[in-house]
Design a protein around this motif. Structure first.
Motif, PDB file in Angstrom:
ATOM      1  N   ASP A   1       0.815  -1.218   0.000  1.00  0.00           N
ATOM      2  CA  ASP A   1       0.000   0.000   0.000  1.00  0.00           C
ATOM      3  C   ASP A   1       0.849   1.269   0.000  1.00  0.00           C
ATOM      4  O   ASP A   1       0.495   2.272   0.606  1.00  0.00           O
ATOM      5  N   MET A   2       1.978   1.237  -0.706  1.00  0.00           N
ATOM      6  CA  MET A   2       2.868   2.382  -0.781  1.00  0.00           C
ATOM      7  C   MET A   2       2.478   3.314  -1.936  1.00  0.00           C
ATOM      8  O   MET A   2       2.015   2.866  -2.985  1.00  0.00           O
ATOM      9  N   VAL A   3       2.713   4.610  -1.732  1.00  0.00           N
ATOM     10  CA  VAL A   3       2.446   5.596  -2.783  1.00  0.00           C
ATOM     11  C   VAL A   3       3.680   6.396  -3.159  1.00  0.00           C
ATOM     12  O   VAL A   3       3.676   7.123  -4.151  1.00  0.00           O
ATOM     13  N   ALA A   4       4.764   6.257  -2.379  1.00  0.00           N
ATOM     14  CA  ALA A   4       6.008   6.957  -2.690  1.00  0.00           C
ATOM     15  C   ALA A   4       7.163   6.247  -1.989  1.00  0.00           C
ATOM     16  O   ALA A   4       6.975   5.600  -0.955  1.00  0.00           O
ATOM     17  N   VAL A   5       8.355   6.385  -2.572  1.00  0.00           N
ATOM     18  CA  VAL A   5       9.565   5.814  -1.973  1.00  0.00           C
ATOM     19  C   VAL A   5      10.693   6.832  -2.068  1.00  0.00           C
ATOM     20  O   VAL A   5      10.700   7.704  -2.938  1.00  0.00           O
ATOM     21  N   ALA A   6      11.661   6.700  -1.173  1.00  0.00           N
ATOM     22  CA  ALA A   6      12.848   7.554  -1.191  1.00  0.00           C
ATOM     23  C   ALA A   6      14.031   6.737  -0.702  1.00  0.00           C
ATOM     24  O   ALA A   6      13.873   5.841   0.139  1.00  0.00           O
ATOM     25  N   ALA A   7      15.205   7.047  -1.227  1.00  0.00           N
ATOM     26  CA  ALA A   7      16.412   6.313  -0.870  1.00  0.00           C
ATOM     27  C   ALA A   7      17.455   7.264  -0.324  1.00  0.00           C
ATOM     28  O   ALA A   7      17.837   8.230  -0.995  1.00  0.00           O
ATOM     29  N   GLY A   8      17.920   7.004   0.887  1.00  0.00           N
ATOM     30  CA  GLY A   8      18.971   7.814   1.474  1.00  0.00           C
ATOM     31  C   GLY A   8      20.288   7.575   0.763  1.00  0.00           C
ATOM     32  O   GLY A   8      20.615   6.450   0.374  1.00  0.00           O
ATOM     33  N   ASN A   9      21.039   8.635   0.590  1.00  0.00           N
ATOM     34  CA  ASN A   9      22.286   8.558  -0.154  1.00  0.00           C
ATOM     35  C   ASN A   9      23.475   8.523   0.798  1.00  0.00           C
ATOM     36  O   ASN A   9      23.346   8.714   2.002  1.00  0.00           O
ATOM     37  N   VAL A  10      24.638   8.308   0.241  1.00  0.00           N
ATOM     38  CA  VAL A  10      25.899   8.377   0.961  1.00  0.00           C
ATOM     39  C   VAL A  10      26.817   9.279   0.165  1.00  0.00           C
ATOM     40  O   VAL A  10      27.030   9.065  -1.017  1.00  0.00           O
ATOM     41  N   HIS A  11      27.338  10.326   0.781  1.00  0.00           N
ATOM     42  CA  HIS A  11      28.110  11.273  -0.004  1.00  0.00           C
ATOM     43  C   HIS A  11      29.413  10.664  -0.491  1.00  0.00           C
ATOM     44  O   HIS A  11      29.884   9.643  -0.003  1.00  0.00           O
ATOM     45  N   MET A  12      30.004  11.298  -1.477  1.00  0.00           N
ATOM     46  CA  MET A  12      31.123  10.720  -2.197  1.00  0.00           C
ATOM     47  C   MET A  12      32.334  10.418  -1.312  1.00  0.00           C
ATOM     48  O   MET A  12      33.125   9.540  -1.614  1.00  0.00           O
ATOM     49  N   ALA A  13      32.484  11.133  -0.238  1.00  0.00           N
ATOM     50  CA  ALA A  13      33.644  10.918   0.625  1.00  0.00           C
ATOM     51  C   ALA A  13      33.493   9.699   1.523  1.00  0.00           C
ATOM     52  O   ALA A  13      34.418   9.302   2.208  1.00  0.00           O
ATOM     53  N   THR A  14      32.305   9.119   1.523  1.00  0.00           N
ATOM     54  CA  THR A  14      32.026   7.983   2.394  1.00  0.00           C
ATOM     55  C   THR A  14      31.949   6.708   1.578  1.00  0.00           C
ATOM     56  O   THR A  14      31.260   6.657   0.580  1.00  0.00           O
ATOM     57  N   ASN A  15      32.621   5.684   2.024  1.00  0.00           N
ATOM     58  CA  ASN A  15      32.647   4.427   1.280  1.00  0.00           C
ATOM     59  C   ASN A  15      32.030   3.294   2.075  1.00  0.00           C
ATOM     60  O   ASN A  15      32.355   2.137   1.905  1.00  0.00           O
ATOM     61  N   THR A  16      31.117   3.642   2.970  1.00  0.00           N
ATOM     62  CA  THR A  16      30.443   2.621   3.755  1.00  0.00           C
ATOM     63  C   THR A  16      28.992   2.537   3.335  1.00  0.00           C
ATOM     64  O   THR A  16      28.439   3.465   2.743  1.00  0.00           O
ATOM     65  N   GLY A  17      28.329   1.422   3.667  1.00  0.00           N
ATOM     66  CA  GLY A  17      26.962   1.199   3.220  1.00  0.00           C
ATOM     67  C   GLY A  17      25.925   1.772   4.154  1.00  0.00           C
ATOM     68  O   GLY A  17      24.950   1.103   4.487  1.00  0.00           O
TER      69      GLY A  17
END
Length: 292
Positions: A55-71
């Protein structure tokens, strides 16, 4: 079949199987027509554990900035009831959204989550070291966007406000007007005007703000260091960092929606299928098999 039924049937056939997409640092989220969600890519901290969502109507994905290499990524979903769910990395409480209600839009930045309420106010949780969650006094908002260290709000009068890090001028939007959509990258901010042109401020090391000649745009997206524009004819343009081919969208056509992650770009075609280019180290571009 009468005329109305014929139109309804035609619309049903043409309606996209995927209605929304979101791109993080290393993962991709797809929202299906039936309100379910799928994900591909890095799942180190559970950011792709969305198979049970309904029953979802929208999604968003958190990012990781370029200086960070962790998940350290997270994923947000908005339900049709106006509540919000979240999975993934939560060290800054960016997934503490379960008491939210009356939400009409969501955005996910680096280590934080932003929600727009139906009354035009905004709430945010997560990392606030640069004041990027200081949105409690915002009013009359119609859209929100979240960059790595700044949060963008679009007012109903077409003006824009921003809080957070302004080291590269990414918050210098006081002169903007007649804006209908906003997007936020690592260190830049992009706006789409009602005339179909685009404006951008902030870090421009890779030319990600070179959008002044864009015309006939209907949507925009901002990756970490690249910017995507969807044109009214269904074609797509891109500027900025292209190390992984994330700007190689010149042959795309029949596109109805776009999204940009750290170093990959997504598009939904009118038939509901999804296309992707760019960094695929973790399989975040493996969307060719997605179907309803």
């Amino acid at each position: 079949m009468d005329y109305t039924s014929s139109i309804e049937a035609a619309l049903k056939v043409k309606r996209p199987r995927y209605t929304a997409i979101a791109a993080g640092r290393r993962h991709t989220i797809g929202l299906r027509l039936d309100g379910t969600v799928t994900a591909v890519g890095d799942n180190k901290v559970g950011q792709c554990d969305v198979n049970g969502w309904r029953d979802m109507v929208a999604v968003a994905a958190g990012n990781v900035h370029m200086a960070t290499n962790t998940g350290n990524a997270h994923t947000i979903g908005l339900t049709s009831q106006g509540t919000v769910v979240a999975v993934g990395w939560n060290i800054h409480d960016q997934c503490e959204v379960y008491d939210w209600h009356d939400i009409v839009a969501i955005a996910a930045g680096w280590r934080r989550t932003v929600g727009l309420k139906s009354d035009g106010t905004v709430i945010a949780v997560g990392r606030n070291n640069e004041g990027q969650c200081a949105v409690s006094n915002w009013r009359d908002m119609v859209a929100v966007a979240a960059g790595d260290w700044h949060t963008v709000g679009l007012r109903s009068d077409g003006t824009v406000t921003i809080v957070g890090n302004n080291q590269y001028g990414q918050c210098e939007v006081s002169g903007w007007s007649d804006i209908v959509e906003v997007a936020a990258g690592y260190l830049h901010t992009v706006g789409l005007t009602s005339a179909g042109t685009a404006v951008a401020v902030g870090g421009n090391k890779h030319g990600q703000c070179e959008v002044s000649d864009w015309r006939a745009m209907v949507a925009i997206a901002a990756g970490s260091n690249h910017t995507i524009g969807l044109q009214s004819d269904g074609t797509v343009v891109a500027v900025g960092w292209n190390k992984h081919g994330q700007c190689n969208v010149g042959d795309w056509c029949d596109i109805v929606a776009v999204a940009a992650g750290c170093a990959h770009t997504l598009g939904i075609k009118s038939d509901g299928t999804v296309v992707a280019v760019g960094d695929n180290e973790y399989g975040q571009c493996n969307v060719s098999s997605w179907c309803s």
